[in-house]
Design an enzyme around this catalytic site. Structure first.
Site, PDB file in Angstrom:
ATOM      1  CE  LYS A 117      -3.538   1.350   2.425  1.00 26.93           C
ATOM      2  NZ  LYS A 117      -4.450   1.695   1.325  1.00 26.93           N
ATOM      3  CG  ASN A 129       0.985   6.880  -5.442  1.00 25.96           C
ATOM      4  OD1 ASN A 129       0.606   7.571  -6.382  1.00 25.96           O
ATOM      5  ND2 ASN A 129       0.144   6.303  -4.607  1.00 25.96           N
ATOM      6  N   GLY A 175      -4.401  -1.982 -15.200  1.00 20.01           N
ATOM      7  CA  GLY A 175      -5.673  -1.312 -15.416  1.00 20.01           C
ATOM      8  C   GLY A 175      -6.675  -2.318 -15.940  1.00 20.01           C
ATOM      9  CB  CYS A 231      -2.616   8.987  -4.944  1.00 22.57           C
ATOM     10  SG  CYS A 231      -4.156   8.656  -4.062  1.00 22.57           S
ATOM     11  CG  ASN A 262      -9.665   3.515  -4.523  1.00 24.99           C
ATOM     12  OD1 ASN A 262      -9.036   4.162  -3.687  1.00 24.99           O
ATOM     13  ND2 ASN A 262      -9.151   3.179  -5.697  1.00 24.99           N
TER      14      ASN A 262
HETATM   15  C1  LIG Z   1      -8.859   0.230  -3.324  1.00 20.91           C
HETATM   16  C2  LIG Z   1      -7.682   0.686  -4.128  1.00 20.91           C
HETATM   17  C3  LIG Z   1      -6.592   1.273  -3.490  1.00 20.91           C
HETATM   18  C4  LIG Z   1      -5.488   1.707  -4.214  1.00 20.91           C
HETATM   19  N1  LIG Z   1      -4.417   2.243  -3.560  1.00 20.91           N
HETATM   20  C5  LIG Z   1      -3.310   2.598  -4.261  1.00 20.91           C
HETATM   21  C6  LIG Z   1      -2.137   3.084  -3.612  1.00 20.91           C
HETATM   22  O1  LIG Z   1      -2.064   3.147  -2.393  1.00 20.91           O
HETATM   23  N2  LIG Z   1      -1.072   3.451  -4.382  1.00 20.91           N
HETATM   24  C7  LIG Z   1      -1.116   3.362  -5.752  1.00 20.91           C
HETATM   25  O2  LIG Z   1      -0.114   3.702  -6.392  1.00 20.91           O
HETATM   26  N3  LIG Z   1      -2.179   2.876  -6.380  1.00 20.91           N
HETATM   27  C8  LIG Z   1      -3.291   2.505  -5.687  1.00 20.91           C
HETATM   28  N4  LIG Z   1      -4.394   2.004  -6.360  1.00 20.91           N
HETATM   29  C9  LIG Z   1      -4.340   1.867  -7.817  1.00 20.91           C
HETATM   30  C10 LIG Z   1      -3.967   0.445  -8.228  1.00 20.91           C
HETATM   31  O3  LIG Z   1      -2.702   0.092  -7.757  1.00 20.91           O
HETATM   32  C11 LIG Z   1      -4.018   0.308  -9.754  1.00 20.91           C
HETATM   33  O4  LIG Z   1      -3.130   1.235 -10.317  1.00 20.91           O
HETATM   34  C12 LIG Z   1      -5.411   0.566 -10.321  1.00 20.91           C
HETATM   35  O5  LIG Z   1      -6.385   0.050  -9.448  1.00 20.91           O
HETATM   36  C13 LIG Z   1      -5.616  -0.034 -11.717  1.00 20.91           C
HETATM   37  O6  LIG Z   1      -5.511  -1.429 -11.720  1.00 20.91           O
HETATM   38  P1  LIG Z   1      -6.783  -2.430 -11.611  1.00 20.91           P
HETATM   39  O7  LIG Z   1      -7.770  -1.973 -12.622  1.00 20.91           O
HETATM   40  O8  LIG Z   1      -6.219  -3.793 -11.853  1.00 20.91           O
HETATM   41  O9  LIG Z   1      -7.313  -2.275 -10.218  1.00 20.91           O
HETATM   42  C14 LIG Z   1      -5.493   1.560  -5.625  1.00 20.91           C
HETATM   43  C15 LIG Z   1      -6.585   0.980  -6.260  1.00 20.91           C
HETATM   44  C16 LIG Z   1      -7.671   0.537  -5.537  1.00 20.91           C
HETATM   45  C17 LIG Z   1      -8.822  -0.089  -6.268  1.00 20.91           C
END
Ligand SMILES: Cc1cc2nc3c(=O)[nH]c(=O)nc-3n(C[C@H](O)[C@H](O)[C@H](O)COP(=O)(O)O)c2cc1C
Ligand SMILES: Cc1cc2nc3c(=O)[nH]c(=O)nc-3n(C[C@H](O)[C@H](O)[C@H](O)COP(=O)(O)OP(=O)(O)OC[C@H]3O[C@@H](n4cnc5c(N)ncnc54)[C@H](O)[C@@H]3O)c2cc1C
Ligand SMILES: Cc1cc2nc3c(=O)[nH]c(=O)nc-3n(C[C@H](O)[C@H](O)[C@H](O)COP(=O)(O)OP(=O)(O)OC[C@H]3O[C@@H](n4cnc5c(N)ncnc54)[C@H](O)[C@@H]3O)c2cc1C
Ligand SMILES: Cc1cc2nc3c(=O)[nH]c(=O)nc-3n(C[C@H](O)[C@H](O)[C@H](O)COP(=O)(O)O)c2cc1C
Ligand code: FES
Ligand code: FES
Lengths: 316, 260, 316, 260
Positions: free
Chosen positions: A44, A126, A242, A129, A68
């Site tokens: 995280k 990161n 993604g 965000c 989210n």
């Molecule tokens: C609940 C949640 C929390 C996330 N927290 C972070 C985070 O702390 N740092 C970050 O770089 N990306 C965060 N992301 C983004 C994901 O790492 C990822 O880039 C994004 O969800 C796209 O991938 P996916 O479609 O497979 O979920 C978060 C995504 C979700 C859904």
């Protein structure tokens, strides 16, 4: 069959990486998946200090996706190093740490702490965000900001530095280039798309932060396009993500130029996704006689198809 | 898989899941999703209602008390025998049972009845005197009374329309009972709508009885991965912390939950 | 119950508009829906001359969406004025013409032709088509380009000018502002998101143009966010679109600040969508005791909700 | 709604849609989507296979010859009696029938059989001498032969494995026939895979017979709204135009289609 991929000096046994924020600190999943079988685990997002994040409700489902706004609740880098890293090492996990900062100094400081810790494989920076004002998006949406923070972190650590790019920009490839110029070892993309959903019955937000980040299959076609754009512009490896739900999707990202891929939202839907995707990739490699998975990286042939029949359904 | 409709909103969904059944303890939940369905995308959390057994007593699965609230619950309500549901669990921390001479008081609002079937069985097995305070909108929505009766559970009912039991909230008879709770005391278990939970936790505290409250939060994963399901929890004099209810709950000490 | 809304000098009987490229020239649908019952009909994008567009395959379905690269096949403004406009007028349709151009002069020229024609209610200036290089996206992705083309067209016509904005930018609201500054009567957004899908079995594109525009429910949460951002920055009316499938979705856009809404992809799924959405809006107005639909415009209350229960499902 | 599985890939889906049935002419199609399903999002085009009638001859609906090709067709294959399918149609331009003394030759490849059941009925009604050239992968995939037999249609079969009829492509016997076509000539109707259509259209042209070819394009809407379904069509010496096959087709004059 060789599923390994290389990101700078790192070799991962396979390209499947647990996405930041979607896998807790990794240890939450130790009973569901053997962490050492993943290419890597991204923690995280971590600041220097602990954070409470946003009040709930923090997520809302949307068509083929979710929004989210967790707000980067986290235990801070010091507790992470003390409480989580030793266990992750014991599990044989390759750990990428997702690093956040409100200021350039904080990014540098967090990275310094991690450089001295044992068991960190790489830093995922990161700068993307969308959910909190001080979450680095001011760096991630400006080319000079991106260049500066990556350069500063580059100087502060020997660890591989992987900026995570936001898709909420006009030309994501230019940000990949700025990262490369600043000495990044790789880039990862995409973070979530800034989005919003209204409860029309109450006329109020569905999540406490009003806006949040959209992830899941809905965004996949945009993310694939962005990976392909970056692949054409930069030489450093790309970690694509993604909306990946299965082996087909993972391979689609690799063909578009991703050296490795991350899975986020689908891990919520099915925490057993990892073994299934690996098996699916192996099946694909067998069917297509691919000996080394890395041969697929960027192997998309964009010369136009003609005629009547694309394989429509396989993109669903 | 069977799906017994109790009313136009409630059904009991039986799932062939022997391993889940064997490992579930009262108060734990599962994350469900009809197989092959991509819309809705995410699983939904449900308390385990009953542990199912075959005629020889071997555990064959679990049932779910499902109430139609939106898209997934409607889909589950509509399922037919033979449909496949993907079931992840058991998840979360269970209730901590008490034993005699202390009494067990279970307070259920509506579908909040779900975790108490297994808890009542476990309490009955240990001979703990148990009461179910059970509130619903109408008498038609009071389910499984016979089941609890057979286990020797004392029933205290409340309906909003007064159709059966006390008219109004179930917290009224609970407060009555708390006023005259014996020296051995009672453990108050609660599951139901948030305002009820708050009222129960505060009542229990006021009358110096401990409570265990099962909270309901939107859950993205159920495994601690997403941090969507947090509740503010306060240990003693520490500052309140946002704690993931899927892995540190859904059952919490009512005295430690912060109500805002 | 008053469903009418005003866009500049125009009054529409209701806010439902058929989106450009998703309703042919309108006449294709005359047997399915009484064109006069729609708030307005937007024509397919028109250049000065006829265009063949891209070779098929031109669309591919994706999770909760579709990618299209039609390439603005069209009959050109002259044939449109001669062959289609008279019939549209005869049907009582309020017609918005989606105007394309490869150069600033072409935009101006097309608008001049339309100004002299009878039966055009407004010009929707397409500076956002992601599918063709010369489709105005060079104007739509630059603030000065947007300002220039809108100013030029503004001078060339008395008709209401409504630039259609691309979502593929970092800050869409600044483009709405540039349009407002240049004299636009309204803005419409969003056009499609640049996207791509690969056929992994052949490693080839799924559509002939490789990249195309993503539309449909998948993009709705991003589009709603963008409408809300624009609503906070500009005073001119906003026409919102992106993934609207039903009355709930239409109301969501209006609450976020849209004066009217367009429906595109859902018209493919269900050409009878129009009556259903209207009925749903009326039902909502009855339930919520809303006398004038225009009272809902921007009525979103963003003050954060607290507690455990957003209405998750209603956003699906 | 009934769903008769002919094989593991093919089924005949009967839809209660009297109005569609009453208005359909041979060669037209409908756009289908299982009701309430949001994934896949778009409808899919299907030729009307049969016009269904009740015992008194009143039209009750249409059937579809469905072949599993991807997600939607699999879903349709799996449907059960009682499931609801949303059916938009009839759409597109039909075949133009011919009448005696000219012959009608229908050339079908695989699921391309679909539009010929209604065409054969209409040709039989007008007494036109009709032949069906019907190719499939194996003899198991030759369906409804009795149906066409009963209508007096001459059958010329071809299978890729030679299990029934000629071994190989159906265009071989077609060419044989074309070589010896009588003075009254034949109208060649074709529906099937694109390479077959091209071969048939070119063969017909070579032997100076007219052809009507039903093309298959990815269709987003079926109503002329999206311009996804275009085919290059050339009238005489004009330049080729990309024409929407949903409203200007799916049936085209084989001589006017441009094959690239
Ligand atoms: C609940 C949640 C929390 C996330 N927290 C972070 C985070 O702390 N740092 C970050 O770089 N990306 C965060 N992301 C983004 C994901 O790492 C990822 O880039 C994004 O969800 C796209 O991938 P996916 O479609 O497979 O979920 C978060 C995504 C979700 C859904
Ligand atoms: C006028 C017309 C009549 C047709 N009649 C029949 C029929 O009677 N019986 C029958 O079984 N099939 C028929 N088809 C083909 C049928 O529409 C496709 O098989 C179906 O759309 C595939 O959908 P899917 O979701 O199962 O496949 P997908 O998973 O979407 O894709 C699988 C394959 O089908 C092709 N395909 C996808 N969408 C379409 C589309 N909209 N049009 C054409 N091809 C597509 C894809 O290119 C791909 O090769 C007809 C097509 C047209 C255009
Ligand atoms: C630990 C736990 C145990 C539960 N046990 C049961 C049970 O035994 N029986 C039962 O019928 N229900 C139970 N619920 C509630 C159930 O999860 C929700 O009713 C369900 O998620 C709604 O999904 P939906 O798609 O039908 O509704 P949606 O269309 O998604 O939304 C409808 C309503 O349900 C609420 N909701 C949506 N998702 C969730 C979620 N993930 N968690 C909580 N609320 C949500 C929304 O806020 C909204 O008010 C439990 C919830 C939790 C957290
Ligand atoms: C097949 C197709 C063709 C389109 N053609 C145009 C066009 O010519 N001009 C334009 O401004 N937008 C065009 N669009 C974009 C739509 O008007 C609309 O902005 C977009 O699809 C988002 O709305 P939706 O999700 O309701 O479809 C097209 C969209 C689709 C799907
Ligand atoms: S539901 Fe994901 S952390 Fe609790
Ligand atoms: S299918 Fe949409 S125009 Fe033909």
């Amino acid at each position: 069959m060789d599923l390994s991929v290389r990101i700078g000096s790192l070799t991962l046994p396979n390209p499947l990486i647990a996405a930041s924020g979607c896998f807790g600190y990794g240890l939450e999943y130790e009973q569901v998946v053997d962490l050492s079988t993943l290419g890597a685990v991204v923690s995280k997002g971590l600041f220097l200090k602990e954070r409470q994040g946003h009040p709930p409700p923090r997520i809302v489902e949307t068509p083929a996706g979710m929004i989210n706004a967790i707000g980067l609740q986290g235990i801070g880098v010091h507790r992470f190093v003390k409480e989580k890293l030793p266990q992750l090492r014991a599990h044989g996990a390759r750990t990428f740490v997702n690093v956040c900062g409100s200021t350039l100094d904080e990014y540098v400081e967090v990275c310094k702490v991690l450089s001295q810790a044992e068991g960190v494989s790489a830093i995922e920076l990161n700068i993307s965000c969308p959910n909190i004002k001080e979450g680095g998006i001011q760096f991630g949406c400006s080319l000079t900001g991106t260049y500066e923070v990556v350069s500063a972190v580059r100087k502060a650590t020997h660890l591989p530095v992987i900026p995570k790019l936001t898709p909420n920009v006009t030309d994501v490839a230019s940000f990949a280039r700025a990262s490369e110029d600043a000495g990044a070892d790789a880039v990862s993309l995409v973070n979530t798309f800034l989005a919003m959903a209204i409860d029309v019955e109450t006329r109020r937000p569905t999540i406490s932060n009003v806006m949040g980040g959209l992830s899941g299959p809905a965004i996949r076609p945009i993310a694939v396009r962005m990976v392909w754009e970056c692949y054409q512009l930069v030489k450093i490896p790309i970690i694509g993500m993604g909306g990946i739900t299965n082996a087909r999707d993972a391979i689609e990202f690799m063909l578009a130029g991703a050296t490795a891929v991350q899975i986020g939202t689908q891990n919520f839907v099915d925490p057993f996704v990892w073994g299934k995707v690996l098996a699916g990739i192996e099946d694909y490699m067998t069917r297509h006689k691919v000996e080394r998975l890395s041969d697929l990286i960027g192997a998309f042939d964009p010369s136009p198809v003609r005629g009547d029949k694309p394989v429509v359904g396989t993109n669903l | 898989m069977a799906n017994l409709r109790l009313s136009r909103e409630y059904s009991v969904l039986s799932l062939a899941a022997p391993e889940v059944g064997a490992r579930t303890r009262p108060g734990q939940f599962v994350m469900l999703k009809p197989a092959g369905v991509t819309d809705p995308l995410l699983r939904r959390p449900f308390s385990v209602f009953e542990i199912l057994r075959d005629s020889r007593g071997a555990i064959t699965g679990v049932s779910i008390l499902n109430k139609r609230a939106g898209r997934s619950t409607k889909r589950l309500y509509d399922l037919e025998v033979g449909d496949v549901v993907s079931c992840l669990g058991p998840l979360g921390l269970p209730f901590t049972p008490v034993s005699a001479p202390r009494q067990a008081w279970m307070v259920a609002g509506g579908v909040g009845l779900a975790p108490f079937a297994t808890l009542a069985e476990s309490l009955a097995a240990s001979g703990t005197p148990t009461t179910l305070f059970y509130g619903a909108r109408t008498s038609d929505e009071l389910f499984y009374l016979d089941f609890f009766g057979r286990l020797g559970v004392t029933l205290v009912l409340a309906t909003e329309d007064g159709g059966r039991g006390v008219k109004g909230r179930v917290t009224a008879p609970l407060e009555q009972a708390l006023k005259s709770v014996g020296a051995d005391g009672a453990m108050v278990y609660a599951c139901g709508p948030e305002p009820m939970l708050e009222a129960v936790a505060k009542l229990a505290a006021r009358y110096h009885q401990p409570s265990q409250v099962s909270v309901e939060r939107v859950m993205g994963c159920g495994l601690g991965g997403c941090y969507s399901c947090v509740v503010p929890v306060k240990h003693g004099n520490e500052e309140a912390n946002l704690v993931r209810s899927c892995i540190s709950g859904p059952v919490f000490d009512g005295a430690e939950l912060v109500w805002d």
